[in-house]
Write an enzyme that holds these catalytic residues in place. Structure first.
Site, short mmCIF file in Angstrom:
data_model
loop_
_atom_site.label_atom_id
_atom_site.label_comp_id
_atom_site.label_asym_id
_atom_site.label_seq_id
_atom_site.Cartn_x
_atom_site.Cartn_y
_atom_site.Cartn_z
CE1 TYR A 159 -3.43 2.85 0.43
CE2 TYR A 159 -2.09 3.45 2.33
CZ TYR A 159 -3.10 3.75 1.43
OH TYR A 159 -3.75 4.96 1.50
CE LYS A 163 -2.61 6.88 -1.75
NZ LYS A 163 -3.85 7.13 -2.57
N1 LIG Z 1 -8.60 6.53 5.11
C1 LIG Z 1 -7.48 7.13 5.44
O1 LIG Z 1 -7.15 7.27 6.63
C2 LIG Z 1 -6.58 7.69 4.38
C3 LIG Z 1 -6.86 7.58 3.03
N2 LIG Z 1 -6.01 8.13 2.09
C4 LIG Z 1 -6.29 8.04 0.65
O2 LIG Z 1 -7.55 8.63 0.42
C5 LIG Z 1 -8.20 7.99 -0.66
C6 LIG Z 1 -9.60 7.60 -0.24
O3 LIG Z 1 -9.52 6.74 0.87
P1 LIG Z 1 -10.82 6.27 1.65
O4 LIG Z 1 -11.94 7.15 1.31
O5 LIG Z 1 -10.43 6.06 3.05
O6 LIG Z 1 -11.06 4.85 0.98
P2 LIG Z 1 -12.40 4.16 0.49
O7 LIG Z 1 -12.07 2.74 0.25
O8 LIG Z 1 -13.52 4.48 1.38
O9 LIG Z 1 -12.65 4.90 -0.90
C7 LIG Z 1 -11.99 4.56 -2.06
C8 LIG Z 1 -12.98 4.63 -3.20
O10 LIG Z 1 -12.28 4.28 -4.40
C9 LIG Z 1 -13.10 3.40 -5.13
N3 LIG Z 1 -12.27 2.54 -5.97
C10 LIG Z 1 -11.46 1.53 -5.56
N4 LIG Z 1 -10.93 0.93 -6.62
C11 LIG Z 1 -11.40 1.56 -7.72
C12 LIG Z 1 -11.20 1.38 -9.10
N5 LIG Z 1 -10.44 0.40 -9.58
N6 LIG Z 1 -11.83 2.22 -9.95
C13 LIG Z 1 -12.67 3.19 -9.48
N7 LIG Z 1 -12.88 3.40 -8.18
C14 LIG Z 1 -12.26 2.59 -7.31
C15 LIG Z 1 -13.85 2.58 -4.09
O11 LIG Z 1 -15.00 2.00 -4.65
C16 LIG Z 1 -14.12 3.63 -3.05
O12 LIG Z 1 -15.36 4.25 -3.26
C17 LIG Z 1 -7.33 6.81 -1.06
O13 LIG Z 1 -6.60 7.15 -2.23
C18 LIG Z 1 -6.40 6.63 0.12
O14 LIG Z 1 -5.15 6.12 -0.29
C19 LIG Z 1 -4.91 8.81 2.48
C20 LIG Z 1 -4.60 8.95 3.78
C21 LIG Z 1 -5.38 8.42 4.84
C1 LIG Z 2 -2.52 -2.65 17.18
C2 LIG Z 2 -4.01 -2.41 17.21
C3 LIG Z 2 -4.45 -2.43 18.65
O1 LIG Z 2 -5.66 -1.84 18.96
C4 LIG Z 2 -4.36 -1.12 16.55
C5 LIG Z 2 -4.30 -1.23 15.04
C6 LIG Z 2 -4.71 0.06 14.43
C7 LIG Z 2 -4.45 0.06 12.92
C8 LIG Z 2 -5.47 -0.79 12.23
C9 LIG Z 2 -4.40 1.50 12.41
C10 LIG Z 2 -3.32 2.30 13.13
C11 LIG Z 2 -2.82 3.35 12.16
C12 LIG Z 2 -3.73 3.22 10.97
C13 LIG Z 2 -3.23 3.72 9.60
C14 LIG Z 2 -2.77 5.15 9.66
O2 LIG Z 2 -3.78 6.00 10.20
C15 LIG Z 2 -2.31 5.67 8.34
C16 LIG Z 2 -3.11 5.27 7.17
C17 LIG Z 2 -3.04 6.02 6.04
C18 LIG Z 2 -3.64 5.64 4.84
O3 LIG Z 2 -3.37 6.20 3.80
C19 LIG Z 2 -4.55 4.49 4.80
C20 LIG Z 2 -4.96 3.98 6.15
C21 LIG Z 2 -3.79 3.95 7.14
C22 LIG Z 2 -2.76 2.94 6.62
C23 LIG Z 2 -4.34 3.56 8.54
C24 LIG Z 2 -4.85 2.10 8.53
C25 LIG Z 2 -5.20 1.57 9.92
C26 LIG Z 2 -4.07 1.73 10.92
C27 LIG Z 2 -2.89 0.87 10.51
#
Ligand SMILES: NC(=O)C1=CN([C@@H]2O[C@H](COP(=O)(O)OP(=O)(O)OC[C@H]3O[C@@H](n4cnc5c(N)ncnc54)[C@H](O)[C@@H]3O)[C@@H](O)[C@H]2O)C=CC1
Ligand SMILES: C[C@@H](CO)CCC[C@@H](C)[C@H]1CC[C@H]2[C@@H]3[C@H](O)CC4=CC(=O)CC[C@]4(C)[C@H]3CC[C@]12C
Length: 369
Positions: A159, A163
């Site tokens: 992952y 990215k």
């Molecule tokens: N959730 C988090 O804490 C973080 C997320 N991100 C980034 O933010 C973005 C969104 O993440 P989330 O909303 O948490 O994830 P999510 O899984 O809720 O949303 C991702 C969306 O992309 C769509 N998708 C996946 N594969 C696809 C494909 N082949 N074609 C078209 N659409 C597709 C999914 O259907 C989904 O709606 C991602 O790029 C992730 O890497 C970055 C930092 C932290």
């Molecule tokens: C050891 C466990 C005991 O309770 C706790 C495990 C928590 C994990 C599942 C999360 C801790 C940190 C998270 C990640 C972090 O916030 C950064 C991220 C950035 C992204 O772009 C995608 C999601 C994630 C990797 C996020 C995923 C879940 C954790 C590893």
């Protein structure tokens, strides 16, 4: 971007617009971007909530498509002024294969860039991640760092590796000539751990707590700080960047910005308790209940079980060696680059972000009954 007549009638394309962050960005654009004429939402899985958006003044076009299919992306992009590329496979639990993660996150991003070039879309905002920097597998802390803080970023996990590769593609594409002869302007936003309404992992922790009689057990020392940012503020940053990329192309093109707000610096678990606590859960222990070596052993066992069971079923628990390392390594940001470059101030205060998230968890509680 187009001429002044068109400038008031913008077409935006949001990939991944039906995911956790994507939905917030879509709703925020509709509220905060008055120049929007058409909003295209491109996603592998379209949400039923899109229907309610179609009655408003902005034309909302839902496109079911796959970013790994170059022709689908190009067809969706034709005539768009701005693309916000959020779609991605967020998997640190071993649910998808490394190949699939690469295809979606890297090849999918390459397809988005090529579609911009082919169709003449000039502005590309990419949702990257803090994970492109770290934490690294050596467990080096990144303490209140900023976009220029040196850090040994060593990516082994599919992952973060995907990215980081995708972010590099986006930044290198800045300045490429697009159809019509103008230059592509790109930039990348790097959220830390996003939280807020719709956050799946928060939902998982909540349900786990309920199953354990209202308790969660501390596994991570309180001293380990993990950066978190509210989803509404991350969405707001996307809207602002998309808006400001044209007038500030020279400054912002090819840049990266961490996503930040006023959320407090805490351990991953203590931070979650800000929301889960008021919903009746308790975090047991002032120190981790299990010694770290035992957690490492359990995480390794989980990884082994996942591998052994793979032919039969998908075993993908939250705890694995990678998630343990991330949760157990300090990674926090302290920067004002977004404020300096495009005037970003968080739209939601910490109190607001907290209240909104608590209300959402409370609603989960009532729907679970
Ligand atoms: N959730 C988090 O804490 C973080 C997320 N991100 C980034 O933010 C973005 C969104 O993440 P989330 O909303 O948490 O994830 P999510 O899984 O809720 O949303 C991702 C969306 O992309 C769509 N998708 C996946 N594969 C696809 C494909 N082949 N074609 C078209 N659409 C597709 C999914 O259907 C989904 O709606 C991602 O790029 C992730 O890497 C970055 C930092 C932290
Ligand atoms: C050891 C466990 C005991 O309770 C706790 C495990 C928590 C994990 C599942 C999360 C801790 C940190 C998270 C990640 C972090 O916030 C950064 C991220 C950035 C992204 O772009 C995608 C999601 C994630 C990797 C996020 C995923 C879940 C954790 C590893």
């Amino acid at each position: 971007m187009a001429n002044s007549a068109q400038a008031q009638k913008l077409v935006y394309l949001v990939t991944g617009g039906c995911g956790f962050l994507g939905e917030h960005v879509v709703r925020m654009l509709l509220q905060q971007e008055p120049r929007l004429h058409e909003l295209r939402i491109f996603d592998l899985h379209l949400g039923p909530w899109l229907e309610e958006l179609k009655t408003g003044p902005v034309q909302v076009t839902a496109i079911q498509g796959d970013v790994t299919q170059a022709h689908e992306v190009a067809a969706a992009m034709a005539g768009a002024h701005v693309v916000i590329h959020i779609a991605g496979l967020v998997d640190v639990f071993g649910r998808a294969s490394p190949k699939t993660i690469h295809e979606v996150n890297v090849q999918g991003t390459q397809n988005v860039i090529e579609a911009c070039v082919q169709t003449g879309t000039q502005f590309l905002v990419y949702t990257s991640s803090m994970e492109v920097v770290g934490p690294n597998i050596k467990g080096h802390p990144f303490y209140r760092g900023n976009e220029d803080t040196p850090y040994e970023a060593a990516h082994k996990h599919p992952y973060p590796r995907s990215k980081a590769l995708a972010e590099r593609l986006v930044l290198e594409a800045n300045g490429r000539k697009v159809q019509g002869g103008l230059s592509l302007v790109t930039c990348a936003l790097r959220p830390t751990g996003i939280y807020g309404e719709g956050h799946q992992i928060m939902r998982d922790f909540y349900h786990q707590g309920l199953r354990l009689g209202g308790r969660l057990f501390r596994a991570i020392p309180t001293s380990v700080e993990h950066g978190r940012v509210y989803v509404g503020n991350v969405a707001w940053m996307h809207v602002l960047v998309a808006r400001e990329l044209e007038p500030r192309a020279a400054l912002m093109g090819g840049q990266v910005y961490f996503c930040y707000d006023k959320s407090p610096y805490k351990s991953y678990e203590d931070f979650n308790m800000e929301f889960l606590g008021p919903c009746g859960l308790r975090l047991v222990g002032t120190r981790p209940l299990l010694p770290y070596w035992l957690l490492v052993l359990l995480a390794t066992l989980n990884a082994l079980l996942q591998w052994l069971l793979r032919p039969l079923l998908l075993y993908a628990p939250l705890l694995n060696p990678y998630t343990l390392a991330v949760a157990n390594t300090t990674f926090t940001v302290s920067t004002n680059k977004a404020q300096r470059h495009f005037g970003y101030e968080p739209l939601f205060s910490w109190e607001d972000s907290r209240t909104r998230t608590i209300r959402w968890v409370q609603a989960l509680e009532s729907s679970a009954r």
